[in-house]
Enzyme design. Structure first.
Site, PDB file in Angstrom:
ATOM      1  CG  ASP A   1       1.126  -0.425   7.625  1.00 47.57           C
ATOM      2  OD1 ASP A   1       1.218   0.187   6.548  1.00 47.57           O
ATOM      3  OD2 ASP A   1       1.972  -1.249   8.019  1.00 47.57           O
TER       4      ASP A   1
ATOM      5  CD  GLU B   1      -0.821  -0.591   2.981  1.00 43.69           C
ATOM      6  OE1 GLU B   1      -0.064  -0.124   2.115  1.00 43.69           O
ATOM      7  OE2 GLU B   1      -0.422  -0.990   4.099  1.00 43.69           O
TER       8      GLU B   1
END
Length: 611
Positions: free
Chosen positions: A323, A352
């Protein structure tokens, strides 16, 4: 009498001294990196000196918080078994002892069979997928209780719900699961998403147990499927036990106190960026409820590295999705990534990097020549193709092509593939848990869904689909995140519609499912799609044609994105059609003559295996 009193007091101090937490909770012998840093946490534990017979202690670090001791040992040559750490007082007397287990490592544990372009990843939010065990919906020890009537509340989905529906996922044709975080998130509200973790060594009891997570991994392996953990390096939640008693002031970023990120990830490589702006991006908190971790602190970085490796080894993981990768301290996150891939050379990690320019995204992939200009290497094997996602979010409503409209936008995305060091290791997707729902944007148009799914299933890279899209699920991002994270129908007892079974699906849901399953199962054994080369042709009248080919076979993909029937000559594609005379459409099974012309209905797609 006074002497006896002090002796009793001294004895009590020894009796109650202990480590309340030991992390990692256990480790393995025979790891590639023999150094292990164990964190011992307990009231005033730093007053003691740890020793361990037969074990080389390389370093003992004590911070300004006396409740922590970080002990680095050398495990090289140590057999599996129990270690005993004695914590000595200033008189060299043992105040207390702490057992620690080195487990025997599985054979060839370092040779992970990670996810790659041969896989299709299914992204699900466990709280919204299926409730397999209603008894764990609420936990007495955690703040938020289950309340399915609240869109942003806990709904009760869990690991057992995933396990019970693995047959459904296998039938669908996916080969890997990426679940949003399953570790404990003890926020008072909105905790279902899991990104504000409060204990990174513990599965949230409302999802199940650590043992349940291991069982999920095992059940997937039985089906030749893979498990990808959603890992968060950038931040924890404000309810994290360690945030409530920080090991050191610089465990998190402080300004002092809170300051929010400017979210300008370009400052990470912009040669003209001010240091103030770059720091605000990296060190600013994502949101007030998520303390930003300082990966430039060696203790923090090592804690995160060992935690990640612990989960890989313990749960037999097959990959990470990380993330907010590009919000981390860029040097720190590169060390974290390299340490993991040094331990597991074939382990895939997708970060990400939510940017809208191919050069900027390519900067973050391992061995990027762009990043090398600044002497930087992230060591990150995979990034997410957000520019393709951007195009998919609007292109199928553009009935006419132009200089930069219609299918030309998709074509243009692939013209920049030369920027990526490894174009086959890019994650391609229509949507995820943070974006608008495809079937909401396109109003449940099955034909447009077929084009989009075919696109991500047949271009270079690793396709990822988002739970429920395969049955036409929609959700309005404008109404908030909860609407794009709806409960999967049939995941709860009493649901009127059970889309996990053919008999329970509506006619429309079945149409979506059948197409998805056919396309994904066909893709499973197609090396030409997984690793083949791509040749594409400039769109003409909003018709886009590309070939995936190798020395053994060739697949021709044709998309008519116009609102009219299109008929076109095949002569233009001779360099790829070569001596092939027919193509069999994977979708319909019909044979198509390649000699003269091809006619296609509006908003349609063909996937032709050339013969």
């Amino acid at each position: 009498m006074k002497k006896i009193f002090y002796l009793l007091l001294f004895s009590c101090a020894f009796t109650f001294a202990q480590a309340n937490r030991v992390e990692p909770p256990f480790w393995w012998s025979g790891m590639h990196n023999p150094e292990l840093q164990i964190m011992f946490y307990g009231k005033n534990i730093a007053q003691y000196q740890p020793v361990c017979d037969g074990v080389v202690i390389n370093n003992v670090i004590k911070t300004e918080n006396p409740n922590y001791v970080f002990v680095t040992i050398d495990t090289k040559g140590l057999p599996s078994g129990e270690l005993v750490f004695d914590f000595k007082n200033i008189k060299n007397k043992t105040a207390f002892s702490q057992k620690y287990m080195l487990k025997e490592r599985k054979e060839e544990a370092s040779q992970k069979n990670s996810f790659d372009a041969s896989d299709v990843i299914y992204l699900l939010m466990p709280d919204r997928f299926a409730n397999g065990n209603p008894d764990n919906d609420t936990s007495k020890e955690l703040n938020e209780k289950a309340d399915r009537s609240q869109p942003n509340g806990r709904h009760g989905g869990d690991i057992e719900g995933i396990i019970k529906n693995l047959d459904y996922l296998e039938e669908l044709g996916v080969t890997a699961i990426w679940s949003t975080p399953l570790c404990e998130d003890n926020d008072k509200g909105y905790s279902y998403h899991g990104y504000a973790q409060s204990d990174v060594y513990r599965i949230d009891p409302r999802y199940g147990s650590n043992e349940d997570y291991v069982r999920l991994s095992s059940e997937l392996k039985k089906r030749d499927m893979k498990l990808i953990m959603d890992y968060v390096t950038n931040h924890w939640g404000a309810e994290h036990w360690m945030y409530k008693d920080l090991p050191s002031y610089n465990w998190i970023h402080q300004f002092p106190g809170y300051s929010q990120s400017n979210y300008r990830m370009t400052t990470q490589f912009d040669p003209n960026a001010s240091q103030t702006d770059a720091r605000q991006c990296m060190d600013g908190w994502f949101v007030p409820s998520m303390p930003d971790l300082d990966q430039s602190n060696p203790l923090v970085l090592n804690y995160l590295t060992q935690n990640a490796i612990w989960w890989i080894e313990y749960a037999d993981l097959d990959g990470f999705r990380v993330d907010t990768y590009s919000y981390n301290d860029k040097e720190g996150i590169a060390k974290w990534t390299k340490a993991i891939t040094d331990e597991y050379p074939d382990f895939n990690i997708v970060g990400e990097v939510w940017m809208h320019d191919q050069a900027q995204m390519a900067y973050w992939q391992k061995d990027s020549k762009i990043a090398a200009i600044q002497s930087y290497n992230s060591y990150l094997p995979s990034v997410m193709d957000f520019t393709l996602h951007d195009a998919i979010g609007g292109v199928f409503n553009e009935d006419h092509s132009g200089w930069d409209a219609g299918m030309q936008r998709v074509y243009d995305n692939f013209t920049n593939d030369f920027l990526y060091p490894n174009v086959n290791s890019i994650l391609v997707f229509m949507e995820n848990h943070d974006t608008g729902r495809f079937n909401e944007i396109y109003k449940g148009d099955l034909n447009k869904y077929k084009m989009a799914l075919t696109l991500i299933a047949t271009v270079r890279g690793i396709p990822q689909i988002y739970y429920g899209s395969e049955i036409g699920m929609a959700g309005d991002k404008g109404k908030g995140d909860a609407d794009i994270r709806r409960d999967f129908p049939g995941g709860w007892n009493g649901d009127s519609n059970n889309a996990f079974t053919k008999s329970g699906r509506t006619a429309q849901q079945q149409q979506f499912f059948e197409f998805t399953s056919k396309m994904l199962n066909w893709r499973k054994n197609k090396d030409v799609i997984h690793n083949g080369k791509t040749t594409h042709y400039l769109p003409d009248n909003n018709v886009y044609v590309y070939f995936r080919h190798n020395t053994k076979e060739s697949v021709m993909v044709v998309m008519n994105n116009s609102s009219e029937t299109r008929t076109f000559s095949t002569a233009r594609f001779t360099e790829n059609i070569k001596n092939y005379t027919t193509g069999t459409d994977v979708i319909t099974g019909k044979k198509v003559n390649l000699a003269n012309e091809i006619s296609m209905e509006p908003k349609s797609v063909m996937v032709l295996e050339l013969k």
